[in-house]
Design a protein around this motif. Structure first.
Motif, PDB file in Angstrom:
ATOM      1  N   LEU A  86       2.329  -7.008 -13.803  1.00 41.11           N
ATOM      2  CA  LEU A  86       1.055  -6.429 -13.382  1.00 41.11           C
ATOM      3  C   LEU A  86      -0.060  -7.472 -13.398  1.00 41.11           C
ATOM      4  O   LEU A  86      -0.887  -7.514 -12.487  1.00 41.11           O
ATOM      5  N   CYS A  87      -0.071  -8.325 -14.408  1.00 45.50           N
ATOM      6  CA  CYS A  87      -1.085  -9.391 -14.480  1.00 45.50           C
ATOM      7  C   CYS A  87      -0.931 -10.376 -13.323  1.00 45.50           C
ATOM      8  O   CYS A  87      -1.924 -10.765 -12.697  1.00 45.50           O
ATOM      9  N   VAL A  88       0.296 -10.770 -13.027  1.00 43.46           N
ATOM     10  CA  VAL A  88       0.538 -11.704 -11.919  1.00 43.46           C
ATOM     11  C   VAL A  88       0.111 -11.084 -10.593  1.00 43.46           C
ATOM     12  O   VAL A  88      -0.582 -11.717  -9.783  1.00 43.46           O
ATOM     13  N   LEU A  89       0.509  -9.838 -10.353  1.00 45.49           N
ATOM     14  CA  LEU A  89       0.117  -9.161  -9.118  1.00 45.49           C
ATOM     15  C   LEU A  89      -1.390  -9.027  -9.012  1.00 45.49           C
ATOM     16  O   LEU A  89      -1.972  -9.232  -7.944  1.00 45.49           O
ATOM     17  N   PHE A  90      -2.045  -8.683 -10.113  1.00 40.56           N
ATOM     18  CA  PHE A  90      -3.498  -8.539 -10.095  1.00 40.56           C
ATOM     19  C   PHE A  90      -4.186  -9.873  -9.818  1.00 40.56           C
ATOM     20  O   PHE A  90      -5.112  -9.947  -9.014  1.00 40.56           O
ATOM     21  N   LEU A  91      -3.730 -10.930 -10.459  1.00 42.47           N
ATOM     22  CA  LEU A  91      -4.327 -12.253 -10.230  1.00 42.47           C
ATOM     23  C   LEU A  91      -4.189 -12.696  -8.776  1.00 42.47           C
ATOM     24  O   LEU A  91      -5.164 -13.117  -8.152  1.00 42.47           O
ATOM     25  N   PHE A  92      -2.971 -12.624  -8.251  1.00 40.13           N
ATOM     26  CA  PHE A  92      -2.721 -13.148  -6.912  1.00 40.13           C
ATOM     27  C   PHE A  92      -3.240 -12.248  -5.794  1.00 40.13           C
ATOM     28  O   PHE A  92      -3.466 -12.727  -4.683  1.00 40.13           O
ATOM     29  N   ASN A  93      -3.404 -10.964  -6.061  1.00 35.25           N
ATOM     30  CA  ASN A  93      -3.829 -10.048  -5.009  1.00 35.25           C
ATOM     31  C   ASN A  93      -5.270  -9.585  -5.127  1.00 35.25           C
ATOM     32  O   ASN A  93      -5.781  -8.940  -4.216  1.00 35.25           O
ATOM     33  N   SER A  94      -5.925  -9.911  -6.235  1.00 31.05           N
ATOM     34  CA  SER A  94      -7.302  -9.466  -6.412  1.00 31.05           C
ATOM     35  C   SER A  94      -8.212 -10.605  -6.854  1.00 31.05           C
ATOM     36  O   SER A  94      -9.206 -10.901  -6.198  1.00 31.05           O
ATOM     37  N   VAL A  95      -7.881 -11.261  -7.959  1.00 29.95           N
ATOM     38  CA  VAL A  95      -8.764 -12.295  -8.510  1.00 29.95           C
ATOM     39  C   VAL A  95      -8.802 -13.525  -7.615  1.00 29.95           C
ATOM     40  O   VAL A  95      -9.887 -13.992  -7.225  1.00 29.95           O
ATOM     41  N   PHE A  96      -7.646 -14.090  -7.279  1.00 31.49           N
ATOM     42  CA  PHE A  96      -7.614 -15.313  -6.469  1.00 31.49           C
ATOM     43  C   PHE A  96      -8.253 -15.123  -5.090  1.00 31.49           C
ATOM     44  O   PHE A  96      -9.029 -15.981  -4.656  1.00 31.49           O
ATOM     45  N   PRO A  97      -7.982 -14.029  -4.358  1.00 29.05           N
ATOM     46  CA  PRO A  97      -8.676 -13.842  -3.074  1.00 29.05           C
ATOM     47  C   PRO A  97     -10.191 -13.696  -3.237  1.00 29.05           C
ATOM     48  O   PRO A  97     -10.950 -14.146  -2.377  1.00 29.05           O
ATOM     49  N   THR A  98     -10.635 -13.084  -4.344  1.00 29.88           N
ATOM     50  CA  THR A  98     -12.068 -12.964  -4.576  1.00 29.88           C
ATOM     51  C   THR A  98     -12.689 -14.335  -4.814  1.00 29.88           C
ATOM     52  O   THR A  98     -13.748 -14.656  -4.265  1.00 29.88           O
ATOM     53  N   VAL A  99     -12.033 -15.159  -5.627  1.00 30.83           N
ATOM     54  CA  VAL A  99     -12.513 -16.525  -5.870  1.00 30.83           C
ATOM     55  C   VAL A  99     -12.562 -17.305  -4.564  1.00 30.83           C
ATOM     56  O   VAL A  99     -13.532 -18.012  -4.281  1.00 30.83           O
ATOM     57  N   GLN A 100     -11.538 -17.143  -3.740  1.00 28.90           N
ATOM     58  CA  GLN A 100     -11.501 -17.859  -2.464  1.00 28.90           C
ATOM     59  C   GLN A 100     -12.637 -17.420  -1.546  1.00 28.90           C
ATOM     60  O   GLN A 100     -13.282 -18.244  -0.912  1.00 28.90           O
ATOM     61  N   SER A 101     -12.895 -16.120  -1.471  1.00 31.51           N
ATOM     62  CA  SER A 101     -13.949 -15.654  -0.572  1.00 31.51           C
ATOM     63  C   SER A 101     -15.342 -16.005  -1.085  1.00 31.51           C
ATOM     64  O   SER A 101     -16.245 -16.249  -0.298  1.00 31.51           O
ATOM     65  N   LEU A 102     -15.524 -16.060  -2.414  1.00 33.39           N
ATOM     66  CA  LEU A 102     -16.846 -16.377  -2.963  1.00 33.39           C
ATOM     67  C   LEU A 102     -17.149 -17.870  -2.955  1.00 33.39           C
ATOM     68  O   LEU A 102     -18.261 -18.279  -2.611  1.00 33.39           O
TER      69      LEU A 102
END
Length: 134
Positions: A86-102
């Motif tokens: 769940l942590c891996v999925l959350f990081l790669f599908n939510s946190v990392f795309p947010t960092v990339q867009s910001l």
């Protein structure tokens, strides 16, 4: 198999309405009907270039295809492994795309299952199994 019955219905609905909406869009955009209108509409339906509200059918078909994999994982994973996934999925599908867009920083490591809905699906099962109702 119950799953195959649902997928068949969704594929039929997608083929019918996705092609119809793509056909309408082609006619409205080109303001004419030609011999290429129907094949182009079929191509648009297969590639997901239909109206925006059709996205759900594409996603739910993909999730239904992954259900056997999710069931297998859920049946054999302990709580610690489940939390890790769940942590891996959350990081790669939510946190990392947010960092990339910001900030425009793109991570080099990619996750093959890049769909936040897989996280939601597994998180729902995790909550039912491991989080007690108060």
């Amino acid at each position: 198999m119950l799953l195959a019955k649902y997928i068949r219905r969704l594929v039929l609905a997608l083929a019918l309405f996705g092609t119809l909406y793509a056909l309408l869009e082609n006619v409205f955009f080109n303001k004419t009907i030609s011999m290429l209108t129907l094949p182009n509409s079929l191509y648009c339906m297969l590639t997901g270039l239909t109206w925006a509200h059709m996205w759900y059918l594409y996603v739910i078909i993909g999730l239904y295809l992954l259900i056997p994999l999710f069931k297998l994982f859920a049946a054999h994973a302990d709580q610690k492994t489940y939390l890790f996934i769940l942590c891996v999925l959350f990081l790669f599908n939510s946190v990392f795309p947010t960092v990339q867009s910001l900030w425009g920083f793109e991570f080099g490591i990619k996750l093959p299952i890049s769909l936040i809905y897989c996280f939601y699906f597994l998180a729902g099962y995790y909550l039912v199994q491991y989080v007690p109702l108060t």
